[in-house]
Design an enzyme around this catalytic site. Sequence first.
Site, PDB file in Angstrom:
ATOM      1  N   TYR A 158     -69.855  18.420 -27.408  1.00  0.00           N
ATOM      2  CA  TYR A 158     -69.536  18.470 -25.983  1.00  0.00           C
ATOM      3  C   TYR A 158     -70.822  18.300 -25.166  1.00  0.00           C
ATOM      4  CZ  TYR A 158     -67.888  20.265 -21.491  1.00  0.00           C
ATOM      5  OH  TYR A 158     -67.594  20.400 -20.168  1.00  0.00           O
ATOM      6  N   ASP A 159     -71.853  19.063 -25.546  1.00  0.00           N
ATOM      7  CA  ASP A 159     -73.125  18.994 -24.823  1.00  0.00           C
ATOM      8  C   ASP A 159     -73.688  17.588 -24.825  1.00  0.00           C
ATOM      9  OD1 ASP A 159     -74.412  22.289 -25.693  1.00  0.00           O
ATOM     10  OD2 ASP A 159     -73.026  21.575 -24.145  1.00  0.00           O
TER      11      ASP A 159
ATOM     12  N   GLU B 219     -50.658  39.723  16.367  1.00  0.00           N
ATOM     13  CA  GLU B 219     -50.005  38.866  15.356  1.00  0.00           C
ATOM     14  C   GLU B 219     -49.432  39.739  14.248  1.00  0.00           C
ATOM     15  OE1 GLU B 219     -53.343  36.749  13.792  1.00  0.00           O
ATOM     16  OE2 GLU B 219     -53.830  35.812  15.697  1.00  0.00           O
TER      17      GLU B 219
ATOM     18  N   LYS C  88     -49.064  41.086  10.631  1.00  0.00           N
ATOM     19  CA  LYS C  88     -50.036  41.106   9.528  1.00  0.00           C
ATOM     20  C   LYS C  88     -49.299  40.724   8.247  1.00  0.00           C
ATOM     21  CE  LYS C  88     -53.699  43.907   7.503  1.00  0.00           C
ATOM     22  NZ  LYS C  88     -53.355  43.699   6.119  1.00  0.00           N
TER      23      LYS C  88
ATOM     24  N   GLU D 241     -53.430  33.096   5.767  1.00  0.00           N
ATOM     25  CA  GLU D 241     -52.808  33.815   4.665  1.00  0.00           C
ATOM     26  C   GLU D 241     -51.883  32.904   3.860  1.00  0.00           C
ATOM     27  OE1 GLU D 241     -54.026  36.765   4.802  1.00  0.00           O
ATOM     28  OE2 GLU D 241     -52.787  38.125   3.592  1.00  0.00           O
TER      29      GLU D 241
ATOM     30  N   CYS E  87     -63.257  69.457 -20.233  1.00  0.00           N
ATOM     31  CA  CYS E  87     -62.954  68.033 -20.121  1.00  0.00           C
ATOM     32  C   CYS E  87     -61.944  67.645 -21.203  1.00  0.00           C
ATOM     33  CB  CYS E  87     -64.235  67.225 -20.287  1.00  0.00           C
ATOM     34  SG  CYS E  87     -63.944  65.459 -20.436  1.00  0.00           S
TER      35      CYS E  87
ATOM     36  N   CYS F 299     -63.964  64.994 -23.761  1.00  0.00           N
ATOM     37  CA  CYS F 299     -65.067  65.351 -24.660  1.00  0.00           C
ATOM     38  C   CYS F 299     -65.140  66.847 -24.928  1.00  0.00           C
ATOM     39  CB  CYS F 299     -66.394  64.846 -24.117  1.00  0.00           C
ATOM     40  SG  CYS F 299     -66.979  65.747 -22.681  1.00  0.00           S
TER      41      CYS F 299
HETATM   42  S1  IVH Z   1     -57.615  38.421  10.723  1.00  0.00           S
HETATM   43  C1  IVH Z   1     -62.096  38.751  10.769  1.00  0.00           C
HETATM   44  N1  IVH Z   1     -55.032  38.137  10.981  1.00  0.00           N
HETATM   45  O1  IVH Z   1     -55.326  41.213   6.340  1.00  0.00           O
HETATM   46  C2  IVH Z   1     -60.610  38.885  10.756  1.00  0.00           C
HETATM   47  N2  IVH Z   1     -55.852  38.979   8.909  1.00  0.00           N
HETATM   48  O2  IVH Z   1     -56.665  43.749   6.004  1.00  0.00           O
HETATM   49  C3  IVH Z   1     -60.002  38.392   9.519  1.00  0.00           C
HETATM   50  N3  IVH Z   1     -54.123  39.388   7.240  1.00  0.00           N
HETATM   51  O3  IVH Z   1     -58.140  39.932   4.689  1.00  0.00           O
HETATM   52  C4  IVH Z   1     -58.609  38.727   9.307  1.00  0.00           C
HETATM   53  N4  IVH Z   1     -52.411  38.736   8.462  1.00  0.00           N
HETATM   54  O4  IVH Z   1     -55.859  38.771   4.322  1.00  0.00           O
HETATM   55  C5  IVH Z   1     -56.025  38.531  10.171  1.00  0.00           C
HETATM   56  N5  IVH Z   1     -52.778  37.771  11.348  1.00  0.00           N
HETATM   57  C6  IVH Z   1     -53.768  38.164  10.529  1.00  0.00           C
HETATM   58  C7  IVH Z   1     -53.525  38.611   9.225  1.00  0.00           C
HETATM   59  C8  IVH Z   1     -54.603  39.023   8.443  1.00  0.00           C
HETATM   60  C9  IVH Z   1     -52.796  39.198   7.278  1.00  0.00           C
HETATM   61  C10 IVH Z   1     -54.856  39.929   6.072  1.00  0.00           C
HETATM   62  C11 IVH Z   1     -56.073  39.130   5.656  1.00  0.00           C
HETATM   63  C12 IVH Z   1     -57.213  40.110   5.721  1.00  0.00           C
HETATM   64  C13 IVH Z   1     -56.502  41.409   5.610  1.00  0.00           C
HETATM   65  C14 IVH Z   1     -57.312  42.549   6.185  1.00  0.00           C
END
Ligand code: IVH
Length: 691
Positions: free
Chosen positions: A42-43, A122, A124, A180, A414, A417
Amino acid sequence: MVGRQKIPADAIAEHTRLAEEIRSHNRAYYQEDTPVVSDAEYDALFQRLIALEEQYPALKTSTSPTMTVGATPASGFAKVEHRIPMLSLANAFSDDEVTEFFDRIRRFLGLPLTAEFAVVAEPKIDGLSASLRYENGRFTQGATRGDGSEGEDITRNLTTLKSIPGEIEGAPTVLEVRGEIYMTRSDFLALNTKQAKAAGKIFANPRNAAAGSVRQLDPQITANRPLQFFAYSWGELSSPISDTHWGALAQLRKWKFNVNPLARRCSSASEALQFYRDIQQRRADLPYDIDGVVYKVDRLDWQERLGFVSRAPRWALAHKFPAEQAETLLEKITIQVGRTGALTPVANLLPVSVGGVTVSRATLHNEDEISRKDVREGDRVIIQRAGDVIPQIVSVLLDKRPRGAQPFIFPDHCPVCGSHAIREEGEVVRRCTGGLICPAQVVERLRHFVSRAAFDIEGMGEKSIQAFFDEGILRSPADLFTLEKRNADAPIPLQIQEGWGEVSARKLFAAIEARRTISLERFIYALGIRQIGQATARLLAKHYGSLVALRAAVEAAQDMESDAYRELTAIDQIGPSVATDLVAFFAEPHNREILDDLGQEIHVEDFVSRQTGNSPMAGKTLVFTGTLSLMTRDEAKARAEILGAKVAGSVSKKTDYVVVGADAGSKVKKAAELGVKILTEKEWLELIKSV
Ligand code: IVH
C-alpha cells in the site's frame, strides 16, 4: 508566474489507475475492515502517487487520495478545524433566568434597565449540529461540531442531503452555514421498522438515528437515510451577510436553505416568553423533536460586543422545556467508583421509556441524597431526564413502598479494591482511599485520558481499556504510546476482546500514533485532575503557555505564601479549592512519574491563541480604573481578555497599561509612580482598533 504544465498522457493514465487502486484499498481497509494488500505494498502505491503529483502538481486535485486519506487513519473521518469555534449555549429552565439573561445584556451594554431590545426566538431542534463551508458558492466541506474546535469531515455524507444546496448564487467567497441535522419522528419510526426487518441497528430516538446516519463511512448509507437540515447560524464569512440575525435568516432562506418557519423576531422579553409558551403548546404536534427555544440578540453589532464566556455566547440562551418524567421500579442500588475515587450510588431501574428514550439507570449523586430522599431498593420512584443529562430520581412513592424495604446502608469500603472509603469534613462525597492501587480509579483515569475531549483515541473504548488493563498491558497513560512497539516484541493476544483482530489493532496503533502531538489545553484536561474541566484547562493553558511553565509554577505554588500561589489563584475562576487540587496532583510522586513517562513519548504543544496572535494586548496586564464612558467595565474587560490580555484589579510593577475613565483615583497616581503606561479610554480603543 508558473506556466501551465503539459502532462504526458501516460502520467495521467498512471495517476488515474493508482488513485483508483488506492481508493479501493482504502475501502477494503477502512470500511470493510478487510485489507487485501500488505502495508508495504500500500505504501509503495501511495509513494508513487505522491511522486507523480510532485512532478505534475496539477494532478493533485481535491479528490486525490493524497488529499483525502492522509488524515483519516483511525476513525475513517478526517479532522476539520473550526476556524470560528462551534459553541454551545447556556441553558435556562425558568422565566426568571430568561429575565436575568435580558438584564445581564442590558448591564453589559450599558443600556437603561427598562430598555427593550429585539431577539430572534427559534425552536431548539434536537439533532446534531453541522457546519457547511461554501467557497465561491460551492459546497466544499461539511463538518460535525466535534469538541467545538475540531470536528469530523462529513462532506461526502452531507452531499447526499436534499436540503443542503450544492451551489448557491450570490454568496460571499467564503460562507460557512451552520445548523442542525435532524430526522422527523415519522421518518425515524419508519427507519427503525426497516432496520428491524433487516436485523440492523435499532435507534433509541430520532437524534441518535440522525447522528448514526451521518457518521456512516459509506455515504451510500447516509443517502438512504431521511435526514434534513435547518440553518440557524454561521461561522466564517468573507463578508457580512446582514446586520441582524433576522436579516441573516432571510438571506439564508433566499439561498435555499431550510430555515425554521416558526422562528420569530420578538421585540421584548415578554414577547419572547410568550413565544416559548406557544411553542411548548405546539411541541407534540411538530413533526420533529425539540427540547426548548433559543433566544438570540437580533443586532449583530451587539452580538459582536457581547462576545462569549467560556464556550457559550453571551448573546444567546437556550430556554429548555421542563424535564420529562416517568414512574418505575428501583430494583437495586449499586456503587460506581470514579476517576477521583468518588463513590457514586446508581439506581438500577426496571427499564422505562421517558420522552422516547429507554432509561434503566439513574444517578443518586451521593449518600446524603439517598438519605434525604430515603430511597430504598424495591421502591417505586419518579425519574426524569432533560436533554443529555443523566436521568435523576425526583421522588419516592412512599405509599407504594413494599413492606420490609430496608434503608440503604452506604458502604464504608470501596466495592472494587476494598480500601477504606472516607468522607472528609465538609465534603458530600465519600472517596476510596486506594488511589492508584484501586483498579476502578486507574481504569477510569485511563478512560478519561483517551476520551473525546482529551486525547481522543478512537478504537480505545471502555471495553478495550478494561480488557487491556485486565491483561496487564495497560496500566498508565504512557503505556498507550509503547503499545505498538511492545506488540512487535510480544504480540498482544488478539482474543483480548470480542471482535478484536489484527485490523482493529492496526487502526488502534494508527489512532494512538496520530495523537503523539497534543495541544496543552487538551493535555491538561486529559490528566483528569479533580475540578479541572475543559474550560479551566484552557484557562491554565492560556495563562502559563507551556507545560514546562505550568509544572514549574504549580510546583512552586505548593508554598501558599509564594508569588506562584498568588499568581495561580489570581487567574479568573481559579479559587483556592481548584488550586489545592491542582497543587496536590503535581505534588503526588506517582503523577509526576506519569508526566515524566509521557514526556518521553509525546509532544505537548505550547498554547497558541487563535484570536490573539498579533494583538497588541496579547500577554499584557491591564488595569481599568474610573468610570468608562464608551462601554461598561464588563465589556471592556471581556474585550481585553479576548485579545489575550490579563485584567487585574490593582496596579503593580507587572502592569503594562492602566486605562483611565472619569473620576479615577489612586490607581493613576500609583501607575505614574511606577512608570506604567497610562491610556485614556479613547487611546486604548484606538490601540486595539486594528485588531
Ligand atoms: S445556535 C453560537 N440555534 O443546540 C450559537 N443552536 O445546546 C450556536 N441547536 O450545539 C447554536 N437548535 O446543536 C442554535 N435554533 C438553534 C438550535 C441550536 C438546536 C443546538 C445546537 C447547539 C446546541 C446547544
